[in-house]
Enzyme design. Structure first.
Site, mmCIF file in Angstrom:
data_model
loop_
_atom_site.group_PDB
_atom_site.id
_atom_site.type_symbol
_atom_site.label_atom_id
_atom_site.label_comp_id
_atom_site.label_asym_id
_atom_site.label_seq_id
_atom_site.Cartn_x
_atom_site.Cartn_y
_atom_site.Cartn_z
ATOM 1 N N HIS A 42 5.385 12.573 -31.471
ATOM 2 C CA HIS A 42 4.394 12.057 -30.534
ATOM 3 C C HIS A 42 4.785 12.072 -29.218
ATOM 4 O O HIS A 42 5.940 12.456 -28.893
ATOM 5 C CB HIS A 42 4.089 10.707 -30.798
ATOM 6 C CG HIS A 42 5.130 9.689 -30.341
ATOM 7 N ND1 HIS A 42 6.430 9.777 -31.290
ATOM 8 C CD2 HIS A 42 5.503 8.926 -29.267
ATOM 9 C CE1 HIS A 42 7.270 9.023 -30.458
ATOM 10 N NE2 HIS A 42 6.643 8.422 -29.395
ATOM 11 N N HIS A 123 7.646 13.841 -22.493
ATOM 12 C CA HIS A 123 8.516 14.382 -23.437
ATOM 13 C C HIS A 123 8.039 14.040 -25.021
ATOM 14 O O HIS A 123 7.481 13.101 -25.287
ATOM 15 C CB HIS A 123 9.806 13.915 -22.982
ATOM 16 C CG HIS A 123 10.305 12.531 -23.340
ATOM 17 N ND1 HIS A 123 9.891 11.599 -22.730
ATOM 18 C CD2 HIS A 123 10.903 12.021 -24.579
ATOM 19 C CE1 HIS A 123 10.200 10.370 -23.251
ATOM 20 N NE2 HIS A 123 10.984 10.955 -24.319
HETATM 21 P P1 ATP Z 1 14.028 2.868 -32.750
HETATM 22 O O1 ATP Z 1 13.849 1.982 -31.536
HETATM 23 O O2 ATP Z 1 14.371 2.029 -33.886
HETATM 24 O O3 ATP Z 1 15.162 3.936 -32.538
HETATM 25 P P2 ATP Z 1 11.883 4.292 -31.775
HETATM 26 O O4 ATP Z 1 12.339 4.427 -30.597
HETATM 27 O O5 ATP Z 1 11.212 5.649 -32.459
HETATM 28 O O6 ATP Z 1 12.784 3.651 -33.062
HETATM 29 P P3 ATP Z 1 10.089 2.240 -30.702
HETATM 30 O O7 ATP Z 1 11.547 1.733 -29.831
HETATM 31 O O8 ATP Z 1 9.333 1.472 -31.092
HETATM 32 O O9 ATP Z 1 10.658 3.444 -31.669
HETATM 33 O O10 ATP Z 1 9.477 3.161 -29.276
HETATM 34 C C1 ATP Z 1 8.377 3.693 -29.492
HETATM 35 C C2 ATP Z 1 8.106 4.776 -28.735
HETATM 36 O O11 ATP Z 1 8.069 4.286 -27.275
HETATM 37 C C3 ATP Z 1 9.260 5.998 -28.518
HETATM 38 O O12 ATP Z 1 8.498 7.218 -28.140
HETATM 39 C C4 ATP Z 1 10.281 5.464 -27.588
HETATM 40 O O13 ATP Z 1 10.871 6.540 -26.872
HETATM 41 C C5 ATP Z 1 9.405 4.718 -26.326
HETATM 42 N N1 ATP Z 1 10.064 3.600 -25.892
HETATM 43 C C6 ATP Z 1 10.670 2.968 -26.476
HETATM 44 N N2 ATP Z 1 11.271 1.947 -25.514
HETATM 45 C C7 ATP Z 1 10.715 2.187 -24.373
HETATM 46 C C8 ATP Z 1 10.866 2.004 -22.952
HETATM 47 N N3 ATP Z 1 11.683 0.835 -22.825
HETATM 48 N N4 ATP Z 1 10.341 2.651 -22.165
HETATM 49 C C9 ATP Z 1 9.788 3.457 -22.207
HETATM 50 N N5 ATP Z 1 9.518 4.199 -23.511
HETATM 51 C C10 ATP Z 1 9.889 3.644 -24.460
#
Ligand code: ATP
Ligand code: MG
Length: 175
Positions: A42, A123
């Protein structure tokens, strides 16, 4: 036990065909690290983090007020970021994408949400914690037309982390 909060973000889903193609190509790069599951590929527009379920109505209302337009998204660049994050990016992100993310961000912030203030970085994450720099045979060349954006719930099921689409809004493609 009742659910009181949800980890949420707005993003662009990938059509299955492009997700499958990117998955096959990515797997051929032998990136190592932690690959993003094919079903989770995504592009994040705005990350909301944990939010009380009571805010879902408001989020729907705010997103419904955004008058975004559809656009073609070309992913033609492999990017290697911090912590071994390998992603696909665009050498020319469409204006409509930047505007959509910006309008969502502004509207949420005006409604009192605390958001990341870092500049929007369009990205598509392929893998995290990669230790080696990928070697490419030619430039990546993926494209599709974004026709909707989605409010995702970041959760997990028996196969691991999963982004569950809760609501979506159309991005009409101009003639
Ligand atoms: P995990 O954190 O368990 O590795 P994940 O990163 O795939 O899993 P989430 O942390 O819920 O899942 O993130 C969902 C989406 O939001 C992902 O595209 C992630 O890169 C983005 N994301 C997460 N934290 C942030 C943040 N602090 N700022 C911007 N984007 C974020
Ligand atoms: Mg995360």
């Amino acid at each position: 036990m009742s659910i009181k909060s949800l980890r949420l973000f707005f993003g662009l889903p990938l059509p299955h065909r492009q997700a499958a193609a990117i998955d096959v190509w990515r797997n051929g790069l032998t990136l190592g690290g932690r690959p993003v599951d094919k079903r989770n590929l995504h592009l994040t527009l705005v990350f909301l983090g944990s939010q009380p379920v009571e805010r879902l109505d408001e989020l729907q209302r705010l997103a419904g007020q955004i008058r975004g337009k559809g656009f073609e998204l070309k992913l033609d660049r492999l990017e290697v970021g911090r912590h071994g994050l390998v992603s696909l990016g665009s050498s020319q992100p469409p204006e409509a994408l930047i505007r959509l993310a910006g309008e969502l961000h502004d509207s949420l912030r005006a409604a009192g949400y605390t958001l990341e203030e870092r500049a929007f970085w369009p990205h598509l994450t392929l893998a995290r914690q990669c230790r080696t720099h990928p070697v490419l045979d030619g430039r990546p060349d993926f494209a599709w037309t974004a026709e909707r954006f989605v409010l995702f719930h970041s959760t997990s099921d028996e196969q691991g982390g999963v982004y569950c689409p809760l609501f979506h809004w159309p991005l009409p493609v101009p003639d």
